[in-house]
Design a protein around this motif. Structure first.
Motif, PDB file in Angstrom:
ATOM      1  N   ARG A 259       0.858  -1.188   0.000  1.00  0.00           N
ATOM      2  CA  ARG A 259       0.000   0.000   0.000  1.00  0.00           C
ATOM      3  C   ARG A 259       0.895   1.240   0.000  1.00  0.00           C
ATOM      4  O   ARG A 259       1.629   1.494   0.945  1.00  0.00           O
ATOM      5  N   ARG A 268      -3.370  10.846  -4.403  1.00  0.00           N
ATOM      6  CA  ARG A 268      -3.982   9.659  -3.825  1.00  0.00           C
ATOM      7  C   ARG A 268      -3.104   8.449  -4.160  1.00  0.00           C
ATOM      8  O   ARG A 268      -2.412   8.447  -5.185  1.00  0.00           O
ATOM      9  N   PRO A 269      -3.133   7.404  -3.332  1.00  0.00           N
ATOM     10  CA  PRO A 269      -2.285   6.237  -3.613  1.00  0.00           C
ATOM     11  C   PRO A 269      -2.473   5.690  -5.017  1.00  0.00           C
ATOM     12  O   PRO A 269      -1.505   5.357  -5.702  1.00  0.00           O
ATOM     13  N   GLU A 270      -3.727   5.614  -5.463  1.00  0.00           N
ATOM     14  CA  GLU A 270      -3.982   5.043  -6.786  1.00  0.00           C
ATOM     15  C   GLU A 270      -3.435   5.911  -7.922  1.00  0.00           C
ATOM     16  O   GLU A 270      -3.217   5.440  -9.035  1.00  0.00           O
ATOM     17  N   ASP A 271      -3.203   7.210  -7.622  1.00  0.00           N
ATOM     18  CA  ASP A 271      -2.671   8.108  -8.655  1.00  0.00           C
ATOM     19  C   ASP A 271      -1.202   7.835  -8.959  1.00  0.00           C
ATOM     20  O   ASP A 271      -0.731   8.137 -10.063  1.00  0.00           O
ATOM     21  N   GLU A 273       0.586   4.784  -7.972  1.00  0.00           N
ATOM     22  CA  GLU A 273       1.017   3.377  -7.874  1.00  0.00           C
ATOM     23  C   GLU A 273       1.744   2.949  -9.149  1.00  0.00           C
ATOM     24  O   GLU A 273       1.337   3.286 -10.260  1.00  0.00           O
ATOM     25  N   SER A 573     -11.613   8.130   3.706  1.00  0.00           N
ATOM     26  CA  SER A 573     -10.470   7.471   3.072  1.00  0.00           C
ATOM     27  C   SER A 573      -9.571   6.858   4.145  1.00  0.00           C
ATOM     28  O   SER A 573      -9.762   7.081   5.345  1.00  0.00           O
TER      29      SER A 573
END
Length: 659
Positions: A259, A268-271, A273, A573
Motif C-alpha cells: 500500500r 492519492r495512492p492510486e494516482d 502506484e 479514506s
C-alpha cells in the motif's frame, strides 16, 4: 540587458558585460535552491536561479532516496506549505516504504527510493515551467554589498547591537565569473557542498564538487569580505557498483510496501502506484573490518589530510569500525540508482580509503565478491557558515536582504536543505512584500525544530534531523502535517484556494466523525458481547460509546463498522481513518503534550528587544553574555535553548526585562 562600460575620460571602451535586475537571486540549484526559487517566483517575484551546471539541478550526489526517519516528516511539511519536493518524488520514486510501522505513529516516517536521473529531470522541468523564474548556468563569484542608506542609520555608518558598533550592510546583487552583474533586492545562498570543494579518497584529491562538477572557488572569499564567518565541514559517499557483477543469491531482498502512501497530500495512492524495484541487504564481516584496520593509516580522515568536521550520524565505514570495535558486522543496503541504470548505491559504506582498499573491502562482503566499482567512494570538504549568524527567518543579521539555506548553514541531507530553502524563499518574498517573516516554532513542525536548532545552537558538525530532537513529536507526526501547516501555506500564498477548500473538507470530516464516535452509545447487548469475544476483547459491563472501543489497542477504526450502522459510507479514506484513529487512541497523551506546548508558547511570547545591550543586564555570567550577544535570541524561549545559558541566566534576563 547588455550594457557597455566606457572610460569617460579617455573615451575608450573598456569592457562589455551583461547587467540585469531581478527581485530575487538564488545561488545554487540543489534541493534548497530549487525550493527557494520556486517559492519566491510563485509568490510573484522575478527570480533567477544560478547553477554551476544544468546537470546539478536537484542532484542527488549521495543517497538515492527522499525521506526516512524524521526526514519524511520534513518532506510532508514542505508539501503542506506548498513546496515541491514531495510532488517530485511521488512522480519519480521506484520503491516506497513506511518506516517504523511497529512503533507508535509519532515516529512513522515515509521513505522513497528515487530514480536519480528522473528526479533531476522532473525538477528541472518544473523550474522551467515557472513564468517568473529564470534558470541560468553560471558561477556566482561575488556578493555585491553596500552600506544602508545614510538616512536609515546613524551618522557614523553603524548601529548599536549588544553594546557594540556594527556596520550596517545590505546585499544589492551578485557578480558572476564572466563579470556579469545581476542586481537584486534579495539574495539567497544555497551553495550546498560546492564552496571551495575538494573530493578525496586515499592520496587522490580533486578540486571539484560532487560527481566531478565544478567547484565554486571564489564566492566564500567575497562572503568573508562581507563579514560572514567561514568554516570547513566534510561529508562523504560510498562506492557505486555494477548490478551485473552482484550475486544477489547471497543477499536478502527488500521489497517496497504494497500500500503506497504518497508524500504529497494532493496525491492519492492510486494516482501514483507503479511497479516497484527491490533493494537488497547484506553485511560487512570480520574480514571487511580487518582490511580497514590494516589500512586505516591510509585514510585521509586519520592521516590528517581531511581537516573538515564530518557528520556524527552518517559516519564513514572506517569511522564505524574504529569507533565500534566490538560490533562484528554492519548493515549494507544495495540500492538501485534508477530504473534505467546498472549503478547500485552501497548504502552504509561511505569511505575515503584508497581505491585498492575500496576494492578489497567491497569484495569481502557476501554477494559482492566479484563486484565491479563504477564510481569510487570519496569524502568531500567544503566551506560553510555558522547558522548562528542568521535570524530565525534565515536572513543574515549583519547583511540585510541576504539569506542562506541548506548545507551552507551546516546541515546535511536533501530534506533539511529543501525545508530551509522553502522558508528562505518565503521570507525573501515576504520582505519584498513588506510583511513579517514566517517563523515556525518548535511546536509547529519539524521545520521549526530544524531552523531553531541551527540558528540557536552552535552546530559543530553537519546537522541531521532526528525524531528525538522534537520535544512535541506526538503532535508533529508526518501524517498530520497538512492539518498543522496547510493554513499557513494558504495564508502565505503557496496553497491554492481549490486545495485549501479540499483541505477544509477533510479537516471537518475528521472532526465531525470523532465527535460522532464520542456520542454514539452502544449497550451491552448480546450482539455487542459476541462481537467483542470474537475479536479477543473484554466484554462490556455497562454501556459505552464507540470511541471507548476504539481506544482499546486490539481495535482499528475499520474493525468497528459492524457495530456502527450510522457510519458515513462515503468520504472516509484510509488517510482520514488514520487521523480519526490516532486522535481517539492517543487523546490523553495529545492533551498532555498540548499543555506542554502552551507553556512553551508563553516563553516564546516573551520577546527580547533586537538591540538589547546584554552588558547592562546585571548578574549574567560572562559565558552567557557572550553567547547571548552572539546568537541575539528573539525570545526568552530561544535564549533558554542556547548552550551555555543557564536557567539562572534566563531568570536574570527576565528580571531585567520585567517579564
Amino acid at each position: 540587458m547588455e550594457r557597455s562600460q566606457t572610460d569617460s575620460l579617455r573615451g575608450e571602451q573598456l569592457q562589455k558585460y551583461v547587467e540585469e535586475s531581478y527581485d530575487v537571486v538564488v545561488v545554487g540549484a540543489g534541493h534548497a535552491g530549487c525550493e527557494a526559487a520556486l517559492a519566491a517566483s510563485r509568490l510573484g517575484f522575478e527570480t533567477i536561479l544560478f547553477t554551476v551546471s544544468m546537470d546539478s539541478v536537484a542532484l542527488m550526489p549521495c543517497n538515492p532516496n527522499i525521506g526516512g526517519s524524521s526526514k519524511g516528516h520534513l518532506v510532508r511539511e514542505i508539501d503542506a506549505l506548498g513546496g515541491e519536493m514531495g510532488k517530485n518524488i511521488d512522480k519519480t520514486y521506484i520503491q516506497s516504504k513506511m518506516l517504523n510501522r511497529s512503533k507508535g505513529p509519532a515516529v512513522h516516517s515515509l521513505r522513497a527510493q528515487a530514480d536519480k536521473g528522473e528526479y533531476t529531470k522532473e525538477m528541472r522541468r518544473t523550474l522551467q515551467r515557472e513564468p517568473k523564474l529564470t534558470l541560468r548556468q553560471q558561477e556566482v563569484t561575488e556578493l555585491l554589498v553596500e552600506p544602508v542608506a545614510p538616512d536609515a542609520i546613524p551618522s557614523d555608518g553603524t548601529k548599536s547591537a549588544g553594546g557594540e558598533k556594527q556596520t550596517v550592510k545590505r546585499v544589492v546583487g551578485v557578480r558572476t565569473c564572466s563579470g556579469a552583474v545581476y542586481h537584486a533586492r534579495t539574495v539567497i545562498l544555497c551553495t550546498g557542498v560546492y564552496l571551495k570543494a575538494r573530493c578525496i579518497y586515499g592520496e587522490t584529491i580533486s578540486y571539484t564538487g560532487p560527481n566531478g562538477l565544478s567547484a565554486a572557488n571564489h564566492l566564500s572569499d567575497s562572503m568573508a569580505e562581507a563579514g560572514i564567518g567561514i568554516r570547513r565541514f566534510k561529508t562523504g559517499t560510498p562506492p557505486r557498483i555494477d548490478r551485473k557483477s552482484i550475486d544477489f543469491s547471497k543477499t536478502v531482498e527488500q521489497k517496497g510496501d504494497e500500500r503506497i502512501v504518497p508524500f504529497s497530500f494532493e496525491n492519492r495512492p492510486e494516482d501514483i502506484e507503479r511497479e516497484q524495484i527491490s533493494c537488497w541487504l547484506t553485511y560487512t564481516n570480520e574480514e571487511t573490518h580487518q582490511i580497514i584496520k590494516e589500512n586505516i593509516h591510509r585514510s585521509p580522515l586519520y592521516s590528517g589530510v581531511i581537516q573538515g568536521t564530518g557528520p556524527r550520524y552518517c559516519p564513514s565505514i572506517e569511522d564505524k569500525i574504529m569507533k565500534f570495535p566490538d560490533k562484528d558486522r554492519h548493515q549494507l543496503f544495495i540500492e538501485p540508482e534508477g530504473e534505467f541504470t546498472d549503478e547500485m548505491y552501497l548504502d552504509g559504506m561511505p569511505s575515503s580509503l584508497p581505491e585498492d582498499v575500496q576494492y578489497r573491502m567491497v569484495h569481502s562482503v557476501p554477494g559482492l565478491e566479484h563486484a565491479k566499482i563504477v564510481r569510487n567512494a570519496y569524502a568531500i570538504e567544503y566551506d560553510c557558515i555558522s547558522a548562528t549568524e542568521l535570524k530565525p527567518s534565515l536572513e543574515f543579521r549583519e547583511v540585510e536582504g541576504l539569506f542562506a539555506a541548506g548545507q551552507i548553514n551546516g546541515s546535511s541531507g536533501y530534506e533539511e536543505a529543501g525545508a530551509q530553502g522553502l522558508m528562505a524563499g518565503i521570507n525573501a518574498a515576504r520582505q519584498l512584500q513588506g510583511k513579517e517573516p514566517v517563523i515556525l516554532s518548535r511546536s509547529d513542525g519539524y521545520i521549526g525544530v530544524l531552523i531553531d536548532d541551527l540558528v540557536t545552537k552552535e552546530t559543530r558538525e553537519p546537522y541531521r534531523m532526528m525524531t528525538s530532537r522534537a520535544e512535541y513529536r506526538l503532535l508533529l507526526r508526518q501524517d498530520n502535517a497538512d492539518l498543522r501547516l496547510t493554513p499557513i501555506g494558504h495564508e502565505i500564498g503557496l496553497i491554492s484556494e481549490e486545495r485549501y477548500q479540499a483541505f477544509l473538507t477533510k479537516k471537518n470530516m475528521i472532526e465531525s466523525e470523532i465527535q460522532r464516535l464520542e456520542n454514539t452509545h452502544i449497550g451491552a447487548a448480546k450482539v455487542t458481547q459476541d462481537f467483542l469475544t470474537a475479536h479477543g476483547s473484554a466484554p462490556l459491563r455497562t454501556g459505552a460509546v464507540l470511541a471507548d472501543l476504539l481506544r482499546r489497542p486490539e481495535f482499528h477504526y475499520r474493525d468497528l463498522e459492524e457495530l456502527d450502522p450510522d457510519r458515513p459510507r462515503e468520504g472516509i479514506s484510509e488517510e482520514i481513518a488514520e487521523q480519526i484513529e490516532i486522535s481517539v487512541k492517543y487523546e490523553g497523551y495529545i492533551k498532555r503534550q498540548k499543555q506542554q506546548v502552551e507553556h512553551f508558547l508563553k516563553m516564546e511570547g516573551k520577546r527580547i528587544p533586537e538591540d538589547l545591550d546584554y552588558g547592562q543586564v546585571k548578574n549574567l555570567r560572562k559565558e552567557a553574555r557572550q553567547k547571548l550577544e552572539a546568537v541575539r535570541p528573539v525570545s526568552i524561549g530561544q535564549a533558554s535553548r542556547i548552550s551555555g545559558v543557564s536557567p539562572a541566566d534566563v531568570s536574570q534576563l527576565m528580571l531585567y526585562l520585567r517579564l
